[in-house]
Motif scaffolding. Structure first.
Motif, PDB file in Angstrom:
ATOM      1  N   UNK A 110      29.838  -3.362  61.988  1.00  0.00           N
ATOM      2  CA  UNK A 110      28.697  -4.258  62.190  1.00  0.00           C
ATOM      3  C   UNK A 110      27.777  -4.272  60.972  1.00  0.00           C
ATOM      4  N   UNK A 111      27.808  -3.205  60.203  1.00  0.00           N
ATOM      5  CA  UNK A 111      26.929  -3.057  59.038  1.00  0.00           C
ATOM      6  C   UNK A 111      27.807  -2.888  57.796  1.00  0.00           C
ATOM      7  N   UNK A 112      27.690  -3.838  56.861  1.00  0.00           N
ATOM      8  CA  UNK A 112      28.620  -3.907  55.736  1.00  0.00           C
ATOM      9  C   UNK A 112      27.902  -3.893  54.388  1.00  0.00           C
ATOM     10  N   UNK A 113      28.654  -3.499  53.352  1.00  0.00           N
ATOM     11  CA  UNK A 113      28.244  -3.763  51.979  1.00  0.00           C
ATOM     12  C   UNK A 113      29.143  -4.876  51.456  1.00  0.00           C
ATOM     13  N   UNK A 114      28.997  -5.237  50.183  1.00  0.00           N
ATOM     14  CA  UNK A 114      29.731  -6.390  49.656  1.00  0.00           C
ATOM     15  C   UNK A 114      31.213  -6.120  49.437  1.00  0.00           C
ATOM     16  N   UNK A 115      31.674  -4.884  49.606  1.00  0.00           N
ATOM     17  CA  UNK A 115      33.104  -4.575  49.591  1.00  0.00           C
ATOM     18  C   UNK A 115      33.655  -4.448  51.004  1.00  0.00           C
ATOM     19  N   UNK A 116      32.973  -3.677  51.852  1.00  0.00           N
ATOM     20  CA  UNK A 116      33.493  -3.447  53.197  1.00  0.00           C
ATOM     21  C   UNK A 116      33.479  -4.701  54.056  1.00  0.00           C
ATOM     22  N   UNK A 117      32.751  -5.750  53.625  1.00  0.00           N
ATOM     23  CA  UNK A 117      32.779  -7.023  54.347  1.00  0.00           C
ATOM     24  C   UNK A 117      34.199  -7.583  54.378  1.00  0.00           C
ATOM     25  N   UNK A 118      35.057  -7.109  53.447  1.00  0.00           N
ATOM     26  CA  UNK A 118      36.471  -7.497  53.458  1.00  0.00           C
ATOM     27  C   UNK A 118      37.146  -7.170  54.783  1.00  0.00           C
ATOM     28  N   UNK A 119      36.629  -6.170  55.498  1.00  0.00           N
ATOM     29  CA  UNK A 119      37.267  -5.718  56.734  1.00  0.00           C
ATOM     30  C   UNK A 119      36.738  -6.437  57.965  1.00  0.00           C
ATOM     31  N   UNK A 120      35.907  -7.425  57.785  1.00  0.00           N
ATOM     32  CA  UNK A 120      35.352  -8.170  58.913  1.00  0.00           C
ATOM     33  C   UNK A 120      36.479  -8.682  59.808  1.00  0.00           C
ATOM     34  N   UNK A 121      36.379  -8.414  61.097  1.00  0.00           N
ATOM     35  CA  UNK A 121      37.487  -8.697  62.015  1.00  0.00           C
ATOM     36  C   UNK A 121      37.228  -9.855  62.960  1.00  0.00           C
ATOM     37  N   UNK A 122      36.100 -10.536  62.817  1.00  0.00           N
ATOM     38  CA  UNK A 122      35.825 -11.657  63.713  1.00  0.00           C
ATOM     39  C   UNK A 122      34.836 -12.603  63.042  1.00  0.00           C
ATOM     40  N   UNK A 123      34.747 -13.792  63.585  1.00  0.00           N
ATOM     41  CA  UNK A 123      33.794 -14.772  63.085  1.00  0.00           C
ATOM     42  C   UNK A 123      32.438 -14.508  63.735  1.00  0.00           C
ATOM     43  N   UNK A 124      31.449 -14.054  62.953  1.00  0.00           N
ATOM     44  CA  UNK A 124      30.154 -13.721  63.559  1.00  0.00           C
ATOM     45  C   UNK A 124      29.349 -14.970  63.907  1.00  0.00           C
ATOM     46  N   UNK A 125      28.638 -14.889  65.028  1.00  0.00           N
ATOM     47  CA  UNK A 125      27.769 -15.998  65.398  1.00  0.00           C
ATOM     48  C   UNK A 125      26.492 -15.994  64.571  1.00  0.00           C
ATOM     49  N   UNK A 126      26.055 -14.801  64.171  1.00  0.00           N
ATOM     50  CA  UNK A 126      24.825 -14.693  63.379  1.00  0.00           C
ATOM     51  C   UNK A 126      24.959 -13.575  62.366  1.00  0.00           C
ATOM     52  N   UNK A 127      24.380 -13.801  61.182  1.00  0.00           N
ATOM     53  CA  UNK A 127      24.488 -12.856  60.073  1.00  0.00           C
ATOM     54  C   UNK A 127      23.116 -12.673  59.452  1.00  0.00           C
ATOM     55  N   UNK A 128      22.741 -11.417  59.202  1.00  0.00           N
ATOM     56  CA  UNK A 128      21.534 -11.106  58.439  1.00  0.00           C
ATOM     57  C   UNK A 128      21.964 -10.487  57.118  1.00  0.00           C
ATOM     58  N   UNK A 129      21.389 -10.960  56.011  1.00  0.00           N
ATOM     59  CA  UNK A 129      21.777 -10.496  54.682  1.00  0.00           C
ATOM     60  C   UNK A 129      20.534 -10.053  53.929  1.00  0.00           C
ATOM     61  N   UNK A 130      20.571  -8.841  53.407  1.00  0.00           N
ATOM     62  CA  UNK A 130      19.505  -8.375  52.532  1.00  0.00           C
ATOM     63  C   UNK A 130      19.957  -8.538  51.084  1.00  0.00           C
ATOM     64  N   UNK A 131      19.123  -9.182  50.275  1.00  0.00           N
ATOM     65  CA  UNK A 131      19.450  -9.388  48.876  1.00  0.00           C
ATOM     66  C   UNK A 131      19.013 -10.769  48.428  1.00  0.00           C
TER      67      UNK A 131
END
Length: 589
Positions: free
Chosen positions: A216-237
């Protein structure tokens, strides 16, 4: 009949998704490719000696290995990589590395292109479930990643490069020519090499207090492992990576909230080098596309449900630096996933550099001289790419890799003239372009003419050379010529939102910088780069004939604006009013 066929198709797709394939990340996906790179077991080469050992199989390492293995060098090369330790994309069914030779942002680029080709809303409108839609997205990403991997495989095999999977590190008390390779089965082998190139790339910077879990909580590399299409995303940066992912997920149908510490989003983008108008255009597009921006904010606390993956996580927000947010600003935010995209750092921690006498800076970046040679005791270890620190770009990293190989094996190259000597060549303004062909970090950092910058968002943004502010700081009386995408026919019809700006020296008309935001900006910038490097003027651009219905027409429109400011303002105002009416869906004023 047509409707029944569509319903039957949708039912079949959903059935396949449930019974035949469980939606998952690229790490678990099955590849349809039958072409595999022969991976040499480290044990099979234990004790072997090579002319060159390259550590890291990203674009820098692969391109450098190929250069050294081919004529005129024809060296015996071993390429060592640990893909599972680098956030790479793996095909677990075959053990293949789908990101070999690909840049750090391969996954984001694949997602971006997929978002352009697949209409998520249309698929959902046809009745496909979210897991089926994500399956389609992953398949498309897989196709793009596999295509790049297959091409890399072919080139390495033809060049005769030995490829080994394992974690390489310098051997204790054995100088700078001996490497330990720890294989996936934890067996350890030793190889030696006359020359070594470190090209292990970078890893995301992970601020403390963020509960990264890769689910549920990713960095810009581990986002590669995303396993579903999220309905909502919060991004810091507020940098390039954050902007790219914000637009990617929005284009895929997610609700996106961008959390930035700066109170003015445009200022945050200007800090990474974007021109003020380009930054403003990007921010305006973010807002127009429906991305919410929480300004002057940071996450204070994360509440992540552990027993229900479908329940939203809750972020508690506070003001930049701590304390309560101003009245009227939200203090809690619910989302499916959270992404921290707050920078990267050199990936050098596990190389045992001290054993070889290699020094690093406070961020882990390898210290090198102008030849890209490190402080290794044997004088035989070079480095290129993200391991050196900024600018963290594949293009500059590959240029550094090429330069390092030329320096290592300079005796293989017949120098036909002085230009091949590596002496600095003046391309633009005095010392600002004096990098020669070595591309060492110190020269790159001081040289705005060394390389173009691209932001692969939608729309794209790119720039090369000086901004008006930089010209002012250098004592150059600079002017600007601006063309809106809506002022050229192709832009007006197909992509009206965006602009191209030429920055020029008023004393002679010489073009000092080019700044673009809009479709194909990252392609268009290379013509602008050539204008700057070749010392072309505004008059030169005005005298050129550009093909009709192309974005390149904007170069001439911008040049015309530079010599007719009053007329240009009227033309832009008229085009802007028409575009605003078009965006509102109303009649032109």
């Amino acid at each position: 009949m047509w409707l029944s066929s569509v319903l039957l198709f949708v039912s079949a797709i959903n059935s396949i998704s449930v019974n035949g394939f469980q939606p998952a990340s690229l790490h678990r996906h099955r590849s349809t490719s039958t072409q595999r790179l022969h991976v040499t077991a480290a044990q099979d080469i234990s004790g072997a000696k090579f002319d060159l050992a390259v550590i890291g199989a990203g674009p820098v390492g692969v391109s450098a290995a190929l250069l050294a293995a081919r004529a005129p060098h024809n060296k015996k090369v071993v390429l060592i990589d640990a893909p599972r330790a680098s956030g790479a994309l793996m095909n677990e069914a075959t053990g293949e590395d789908l990101s070999i030779g690909g840049p750090t942002g391969l996954f984001s680029k694949a997602l971006r292109d997929t978002g352009k080709r697949i209409s998520v809303s249309s698929l959902k409108g046809m009745g496909l479930r979210d897991d089926s839609v994500w399956n389609e997205i992953v398949n498309s990403c897989l196709e793009l990643a596999s295509s790049n991997a297959r091409d890399t495989i072919r080139q390495l095999e033809y060049a005769g490069v030995t490829y080994v999977q394992g974690a390489a590190a310098f051997a204790d008390s054995r100088g700078s020519s001996s490497l330990f390779i720890t294989s996936p089965d934890m067996s350890v082998s030793t190889v030696s090499s006359d020359k070594i190139l470190l090209a292990t790339g970078s890893t995301p910077f992970r601020p403390g207090g963020i509960p990264f879990d890769g689910k549920r909580v990713f960095d810009s590399d581990s986002i590669n492992t995303l396993s579903r299409l999220p309905k909502s995303v919060a991004i810091t940066g507020s940098g390039i990576i954050a902007i790219e992912f914000a637009k990617i997920f929005k284009n895929l149908g997610s609700d996106v909230t961008l959390i930035i510490r700066d109170n003015i989003p445009r200022n945050a983008l200007m800090k990474i080098g974007l021109d003020k108008d380009i930054a403003a255009t990007l921010v305006a597009d973010l807002v127009r596309s429906g991305i919410k921006i929480e300004r002057g904010a940071q996450v204070k606390k994360f509440t992540v449900p552990r027993d229900n993956d479908k329940a939203p996580m809750v972020l508690e927000l506070e003001a930049k630096g701590g304390g309560e947010r101003p009245s009227g600003e939200i203090t809690t935010l619910k989302c499916d996933i959270y992404l921290a995209a707050v920078g990267r750092k050199p990936n050098t921690m596990n190389l045992n550099l001290a054993a070889a006498g290699i020094k690093t800076d406070q961020y882990g970046g390898i210290a090198v001289d102008s030849d890209l040679r490190s402080t290794a005791t044997g004088g035989n270890v070079y480095a290129a790419g993200d391991v050196l620190g900024r600018p963290f770009l594949a293009s500059t990293g590959m240029a550094q890799g090429f330069a390092a190989i030329r320096r290592m094996f300079r005796d293989d190259i017949v120098k036909e003239d002085a230009d091949d000597s590596g002496d600095p060549v003046d391309a633009t303004v005095g010392d600002l372009s004096m990098t020669g062909d070595n591309f060492d970090p110190k020269s790159l950092a001081a040289n705005p003419f060394a390389f173009p910058i691209g932001v692969w968002s939608s729309p794209e943004a790119s720039y090369y050379g000086l901004s008006t502010q930089q010209c002012k700081e250098m004592g150059i009386d600079a002017g600007e010529g601006v063309a809106l995408y809506a002022e050229c026919l192709r832009g007006l019809v197909f992509s009206p939102n965006g602009l191209l700006k030429l920055v020029f020296d008023k004393s002679n008309g010489r073009i000092m910088g080019v700044h673009i935001c809009g479709d194909d900006a990252c392609e268009l910038i290379h013509y602008g780069m050539q204008l700057v490097k070749s010392k072309h003027t505004i008059d030169d651009v005005l005298s050129n004939l550009y093909s009709a219905v192309t974005f390149h027409e904007m170069y001439r429109i911008a040049a015309l604006a530079a010599v007719d400011e009053a007329g240009a303002r009227k033309r832009r105002a008229a085009a802007g009013r028409a575009l605003a009416a078009r965006n509102r869906g109303g009649p032109e004023e």
